[in-house]
Write a protein that holds these residues in place. Structure first.
Motif, PDB file in Angstrom:
ATOM      1  N   ARG A 490       0.843  -1.202   0.000  1.00  0.00           N
ATOM      2  CA  ARG A 490       0.000   0.000   0.000  1.00  0.00           C
ATOM      3  C   ARG A 490       0.873   1.244   0.000  1.00  0.00           C
ATOM      4  O   ARG A 490       0.624   2.191  -0.767  1.00  0.00           O
ATOM      5  CB  ARG A 490      -0.937   0.004   1.208  1.00  0.00           C
ATOM      6  CG  ARG A 490      -1.744   1.304   1.334  1.00  0.00           C
ATOM      7  CD  ARG A 490      -2.734   1.290   2.492  1.00  0.00           C
ATOM      8  NE  ARG A 490      -3.410   2.587   2.588  1.00  0.00           N
ATOM      9  CZ  ARG A 490      -4.428   2.970   1.828  1.00  0.00           C
ATOM     10  NH1 ARG A 490      -4.902   2.130   0.904  1.00  0.00           N
ATOM     11  NH2 ARG A 490      -4.966   4.160   1.971  1.00  0.00           N
ATOM     12  N   GLU A 491       1.887   1.272   0.847  1.00  0.00           N
ATOM     13  CA  GLU A 491       2.744   2.452   0.948  1.00  0.00           C
ATOM     14  C   GLU A 491       3.501   2.695  -0.359  1.00  0.00           C
ATOM     15  O   GLU A 491       3.671   3.837  -0.791  1.00  0.00           O
ATOM     16  CB  GLU A 491       3.718   2.294   2.113  1.00  0.00           C
ATOM     17  CG  GLU A 491       3.042   2.179   3.468  1.00  0.00           C
ATOM     18  CD  GLU A 491       2.108   3.357   3.736  1.00  0.00           C
ATOM     19  OE1 GLU A 491       2.549   4.526   3.571  1.00  0.00           O
ATOM     20  OE2 GLU A 491       0.925   3.113   4.077  1.00  0.00           O
ATOM     21  N   GLU A 492       3.944   1.598  -0.989  1.00  0.00           N
ATOM     22  CA  GLU A 492       4.680   1.738  -2.243  1.00  0.00           C
ATOM     23  C   GLU A 492       3.764   2.311  -3.329  1.00  0.00           C
ATOM     24  O   GLU A 492       4.155   3.205  -4.089  1.00  0.00           O
ATOM     25  CB  GLU A 492       5.225   0.379  -2.676  1.00  0.00           C
ATOM     26  CG  GLU A 492       6.054   0.409  -3.953  1.00  0.00           C
ATOM     27  CD  GLU A 492       7.320   1.238  -3.823  1.00  0.00           C
ATOM     28  OE1 GLU A 492       7.752   1.832  -4.844  1.00  0.00           O
ATOM     29  OE2 GLU A 492       7.865   1.339  -2.700  1.00  0.00           O
ATOM     30  N   ALA A 493       2.517   1.805  -3.402  1.00  0.00           N
ATOM     31  CA  ALA A 493       1.575   2.317  -4.397  1.00  0.00           C
ATOM     32  C   ALA A 493       1.236   3.786  -4.116  1.00  0.00           C
ATOM     33  O   ALA A 493       1.143   4.605  -5.034  1.00  0.00           O
ATOM     34  CB  ALA A 493       0.309   1.461  -4.402  1.00  0.00           C
ATOM     35  N   LYS A 494       1.050   4.102  -2.858  1.00  0.00           N
ATOM     36  CA  LYS A 494       0.782   5.494  -2.480  1.00  0.00           C
ATOM     37  C   LYS A 494       1.920   6.406  -2.930  1.00  0.00           C
ATOM     38  O   LYS A 494       1.688   7.502  -3.476  1.00  0.00           O
ATOM     39  CB  LYS A 494       0.578   5.616  -0.969  1.00  0.00           C
ATOM     40  CG  LYS A 494      -0.775   5.136  -0.459  1.00  0.00           C
ATOM     41  CD  LYS A 494      -0.779   4.985   1.047  1.00  0.00           C
ATOM     42  CE  LYS A 494      -0.260   6.232   1.743  1.00  0.00           C
ATOM     43  NZ  LYS A 494      -0.175   6.038   3.196  1.00  0.00           N
ATOM     44  N   TYR A 495       3.147   5.955  -2.663  1.00  0.00           N
ATOM     45  CA  TYR A 495       4.296   6.769  -3.041  1.00  0.00           C
ATOM     46  C   TYR A 495       4.331   6.977  -4.556  1.00  0.00           C
ATOM     47  O   TYR A 495       4.524   8.099  -5.042  1.00  0.00           O
ATOM     48  CB  TYR A 495       5.598   6.115  -2.575  1.00  0.00           C
ATOM     49  CG  TYR A 495       6.822   6.792  -3.129  1.00  0.00           C
ATOM     50  CD1 TYR A 495       7.314   7.966  -2.573  1.00  0.00           C
ATOM     51  CD2 TYR A 495       7.480   6.268  -4.252  1.00  0.00           C
ATOM     52  CE1 TYR A 495       8.427   8.599  -3.097  1.00  0.00           C
ATOM     53  CE2 TYR A 495       8.585   6.900  -4.787  1.00  0.00           C
ATOM     54  CZ  TYR A 495       9.054   8.061  -4.201  1.00  0.00           C
ATOM     55  OH  TYR A 495      10.153   8.690  -4.730  1.00  0.00           O
ATOM     56  N   THR A 563       0.941  20.881   1.489  1.00  0.00           N
ATOM     57  CA  THR A 563       0.306  19.667   1.987  1.00  0.00           C
ATOM     58  C   THR A 563       1.296  18.814   2.752  1.00  0.00           C
ATOM     59  O   THR A 563       2.524  18.953   2.618  1.00  0.00           O
ATOM     60  CB  THR A 563      -0.273  18.829   0.829  1.00  0.00           C
ATOM     61  OG1 THR A 563       0.804  18.371   0.011  1.00  0.00           O
ATOM     62  CG2 THR A 563      -1.244  19.644   0.003  1.00  0.00           C
ATOM     63  N   GLY A 564       0.720  17.921   3.538  1.00  0.00           N
ATOM     64  CA  GLY A 564       1.506  16.876   4.173  1.00  0.00           C
ATOM     65  C   GLY A 564       0.908  15.528   3.816  1.00  0.00           C
ATOM     66  O   GLY A 564      -0.312  15.379   3.801  1.00  0.00           O
ATOM     67  N   ILE A 565       1.762  14.545   3.496  1.00  0.00           N
ATOM     68  CA  ILE A 565       1.255  13.199   3.198  1.00  0.00           C
ATOM     69  C   ILE A 565       2.062  12.194   4.022  1.00  0.00           C
ATOM     70  O   ILE A 565       3.248  12.398   4.311  1.00  0.00           O
ATOM     71  CB  ILE A 565       1.337  12.848   1.699  1.00  0.00           C
ATOM     72  CG1 ILE A 565       2.784  12.926   1.190  1.00  0.00           C
ATOM     73  CG2 ILE A 565       0.425  13.755   0.890  1.00  0.00           C
ATOM     74  CD1 ILE A 565       2.920  12.458  -0.252  1.00  0.00           C
ATOM     75  N   LYS A 566       1.401  11.137   4.393  1.00  0.00           N
ATOM     76  CA  LYS A 566       2.024  10.101   5.211  1.00  0.00           C
ATOM     77  C   LYS A 566       2.411   8.917   4.327  1.00  0.00           C
ATOM     78  O   LYS A 566       1.553   8.279   3.717  1.00  0.00           O
ATOM     79  CB  LYS A 566       1.062   9.655   6.304  1.00  0.00           C
ATOM     80  CG  LYS A 566       1.696   8.764   7.360  1.00  0.00           C
ATOM     81  CD  LYS A 566       0.682   8.462   8.459  1.00  0.00           C
ATOM     82  CE  LYS A 566       1.321   7.648   9.571  1.00  0.00           C
ATOM     83  NZ  LYS A 566       0.338   7.345  10.645  1.00  0.00           N
ATOM     84  N   LEU A 567       3.711   8.678   4.252  1.00  0.00           N
ATOM     85  CA  LEU A 567       4.255   7.584   3.449  1.00  0.00           C
ATOM     86  C   LEU A 567       5.177   6.743   4.330  1.00  0.00           C
ATOM     87  O   LEU A 567       6.038   7.304   5.037  1.00  0.00           O
ATOM     88  CB  LEU A 567       5.031   8.109   2.250  1.00  0.00           C
ATOM     89  CG  LEU A 567       4.256   8.981   1.249  1.00  0.00           C
ATOM     90  CD1 LEU A 567       5.220   9.586   0.231  1.00  0.00           C
ATOM     91  CD2 LEU A 567       3.171   8.169   0.554  1.00  0.00           C
ATOM     92  N   PHE A 568       4.997   5.432   4.284  1.00  0.00           N
ATOM     93  CA  PHE A 568       5.855   4.538   5.059  1.00  0.00           C
ATOM     94  C   PHE A 568       5.892   4.944   6.537  1.00  0.00           C
ATOM     95  O   PHE A 568       6.937   4.960   7.180  1.00  0.00           O
ATOM     96  CB  PHE A 568       7.280   4.498   4.478  1.00  0.00           C
ATOM     97  CG  PHE A 568       7.317   4.103   3.040  1.00  0.00           C
ATOM     98  CD1 PHE A 568       7.136   2.778   2.659  1.00  0.00           C
ATOM     99  CD2 PHE A 568       7.505   5.063   2.050  1.00  0.00           C
ATOM    100  CE1 PHE A 568       7.163   2.423   1.323  1.00  0.00           C
ATOM    101  CE2 PHE A 568       7.540   4.715   0.724  1.00  0.00           C
ATOM    102  CZ  PHE A 568       7.357   3.400   0.343  1.00  0.00           C
TER     103      PHE A 568
END
Length: 692
Positions: A490-495, A563-568
């Protein structure tokens, strides 16, 4: 009984039997038999110039009871004194001047009553001056019957009983009433031609200032002594020291030079019954200071040509609609601007319809503060309106509904609808692109419009997202657009998705600082935005891709948003006004402000007390006591030593830092020295603050 009284009764008896007492068809009073007149007891005699007056005294009042000519002249002029026998003369008795050989008669203002037949059959009477205090209720009938030569009636002032004249002089053909109307600080001289016909009306002849002030305000009455004021005569106010004039709607005619050279005149209210065809020329010649004209929308529009003088400039037209409200207009560059709304009606709900034209020119603009605090319940614009200026509807809390013009265009003005965000209940947006974009950009804080905005915004975000995804399937087929539910995948796809959308975001949306008021929906619909709307648009695209609300943040700063995004499981800054690589996932960058040289923008992120939002502040502008582990403290500690992006702290920012960050993003066991943000503002993407 004295001899004069006996002689008068005998004369009346002869006249009656000769048929001279037949009155005109007067409906006031009843005809009495003159032979039945009772003699007055103890009459006194006043001697005038060629005549005598008989009178009686009762209490504090005197009554004139009879007249006798003593002159050899055919007729005499009579002036009734204000006092007889030391008492005010309050009445002229029944038959007192019946058939008297008088040409003129002047009575004092102490007189309040005329007895029946008081002047009947005075066939040589041409002029009479009436008391202004005469009363219909106290007077009898047939006062002027058979006074065929009576052509002039003078009145010394404003009659206390305005119905006296119209009640009693209708029997006098071709009679003229003239006199003076007095008001606070001025007098108006007037005349009434053919006053026997009340429909003929009064004409104002001239003005006289009685105040010591440099100028006065004149309120021309609707009626003078029972007659409508219908005309203002030649040069009536020529050169007059009058600052404002209000004329009633009874006026139909203005004569030549009526306000000529009135340099004091700044404001005038016109009658709605004025027509161009009855007005002669040079009405406002020399009125160099005239600035405001008040008129009804019902007035003949051709009449306005009389105001077209070179010396009348910067004129405001205050136009009254249905006696309910008024709109101030200014003609600017051959178009009309609505400058101000005025409520006239006492009703709570006033519907305002802005017309298409005024004086043949399109009404195109609603000016700044035009409806500020306005008590208008509904405003309907014509489609000629293209522009609304700053604060136009500020705090107009009484307004419940507004209908927009289909031709409204965005402009740089701000706060057009400030203060009505919670009170406006309905906005009608016509089916036009201009009206839609205007509403999206200038009305996005108004709650009743939020469902409409969301209906526009969500499809716009979906369209941009679909376009990006379709392009990526060709250029970047490795991207998984179906974000898994959890885990590393999920995190990889989000990134991958967040990085791709950021890289290509500015292909779809261009930063346009000239339009700071634009909303997110406008940004996605038109492709133009500013930092705040671009940041929100970016988050909307991530939401559409499958990001959760708790994986996205909107970070505010003085004059900027990102913006802020949460990855990994870590938070990263993303700058959305450009698609540069360094603007994405800036976990290692404290000084992220685009366009500022590294080291020159000393800032930090800190949570405001009592607020659930985080803002970016400049260290030089505000001093905060911050926790030693906060991003602010770290920024202050590192900023003087390490260049921007120097995550390995070797003193320079180079490819080694980029490699370390790439390794870090890929999950490698590296430990860059990071300036952490620790912002934790969660976004509800169903809330207006998100998608507006």
């Amino acid at each position: 009984m004295n001899k004069s009284k006996i002689a008068m009764i005998a004369a009346i008896t002869v006249l009656s039997t000769a048929g001279l007492m037949t009155p005109a068809q007067n409906t006031v009073g009843t005809i009495s038999n003159p032979t039945a007149i009772t003699a007055y007891a103890a009459d006194s005699v006043y001697t005038g110039n060629g005549y005598q007056l008989n009178y009686t005294v009762s209490g504090n009042s005197a009554t004139v009871t009879g007249f006798k000519k003593t002159s050899t002249a055919a007729t005499v002029k009579v002036s009734i004194p204000a006092k007889l026998g030391g008492k005010n003369v309050t009445k002229i008795g029944r038959y007192a001047f019946h058939s008297a050989a008088i040409s003129e008669c002047t009575m004092p203002d102490t007189v309040t009553a005329l007895g029946e037949y008081a002047f009947t059959n005075c066939q040589n009477l041409t002029t009479i001056t009436l008391s202004k205090n005469l009363s219909v209720a106290a007077s009898g009938g047939y006062l002027f019957t058979n006074c065929n030569k009576l052509k002039t009636i003078n009145v010394s002032g404003n009659m206390s009983d305005s119905s006296f004249l119209t009640t009693h002089i209708w029997v006098l053909n071709n009679c003229t009433v003239q006199g003076t109307y007095s008001a606070n600080g001025y007098q108006l001289n007037y005349k009434i031609l053919n006053a026997n016909n009340a429909a003929n009306g009064a004409e104002i002849l001239s003005f006289a200032k009685t105040s010591s002030a440099a100028s006065v305000k004149v309120d021309i009455p609707e009626k003078i002594n029972g007659y409508d004021v219908k005309k203002i005569g030649v040069s009536a106010f020529k050169g007059a020291a009058v600052s404002e004039i209000s004329m009633p709607d009874t006026v139909t005619t203005l004569a030549t030079y009526v306000f000529n050279n009135n340099s004091y005149l700044t404001k005038i209210k016109l009658s709605k019954r004025l027509v161009d065809s009855t007005a002669t020329g040079y009405l406002f010649n020399g009125c160099t200071n005239l600035k405001t004209v008040v008129a009804s929308s019902e007035m003949d529009p051709a009449f306005y040509r009389h105001l077209d003088y070179n010396w009348i400039t910067d004129l405001t037209y205050q136009i009254i609609y249905n006696d309910s409200y008024a709109l101030d207009y200014k003609i600017i560059d051959n178009a009309v601007t609505v400058k101000k709304f005025h409520k006239i009606s006492s009703a709570d709900a006033v519907k305002v319809t802005i017309p298409t034209t005024f004086r043949g020119k399109d009404i195109t603009t609603i000016g700044d503060h035009a409806f500020c605090d306005a008590a208008a319940s509904e405003v309907v614009m014509s489609d000629n309106i293209t522009t609304i200026q700053s604060w136009a509807f500020n705090n107009a809390k009484a307004m419940k509904k507004i209908v927009l013009s289909r031709n409204l265009i965005w402009n740089a003005a701000g706060d057009l609808f400030h203060g009505v965000e919670d009170t406006l209940e309905q906005i009608v947006v016509p089916p036009s692109e201009n009206a839609k974009l205007f509403a999206l950009s200038h009305m996005n804080d108004i709650k009743c419009l939020w469902p409409y905005i969301k209906q526009v915004t969500d499809p716009a975000a979906q369209n941009v997202y679909n376009s990006m995804k379709n392009a990526a399937r060709i250029t970047n087929p490795e991207i998984n657009w179906n974000i898994p539910a959890s885990g590393w995948a999920r995190e990889e796809a989000k990134y991958q998705i967040a990085h791709y959308i950021h890289t290509h975001f500015c292909d779809y949306v261009t930063y346009d600082g000239s339009k700071p008021a634009l909303g997110t929906s406008y940004c996605l619909s038109t492709g133009y935005g500013v930092c705040g709307t671009m940041a929100r648009s970016y988050l909307l695209l991530l939401k559409t891709a499958g990001f959760h609300d708790d994986e996205m943040e909107l970070i505010g700063a003085p004059g900027h948003e990102l913006t802020g995004i949460k990855l990994f499981n870590e938070w990263y800054f993303v700058e959305c006004t450009n698609s540069d690589e360094d603007s994405f996932a800036m976990r290692y960058q404290n000084e992220w402000y685009t366009g500022t040289a590294p080291g020159s923008y000393d800032g930090f992120v800190n949570r405001l007390p009592n607020y659930e939002e985080y803002y970016y502040y400049t260290g030089g502008a505000v001093t905060f006591d911050v926790n030693a582990n906060s991003e602010a403290a770290l920024a202050e500690r590192y900023k003087a030593v390490y260049p921007r992006g120097d995550v390995n702290h070797d003193g320079v920012f180079n490819n080694a830092d980029r490699t370390m960050m790439d390794q870090y993003r890929a999950g490698a066991n590296v430990q860059p020295n990071l300036v952490m943000s620790y912002v934790r503002k969660q976004l509800n993407t169903n809330a207006p603050s998100y998608w507006l």
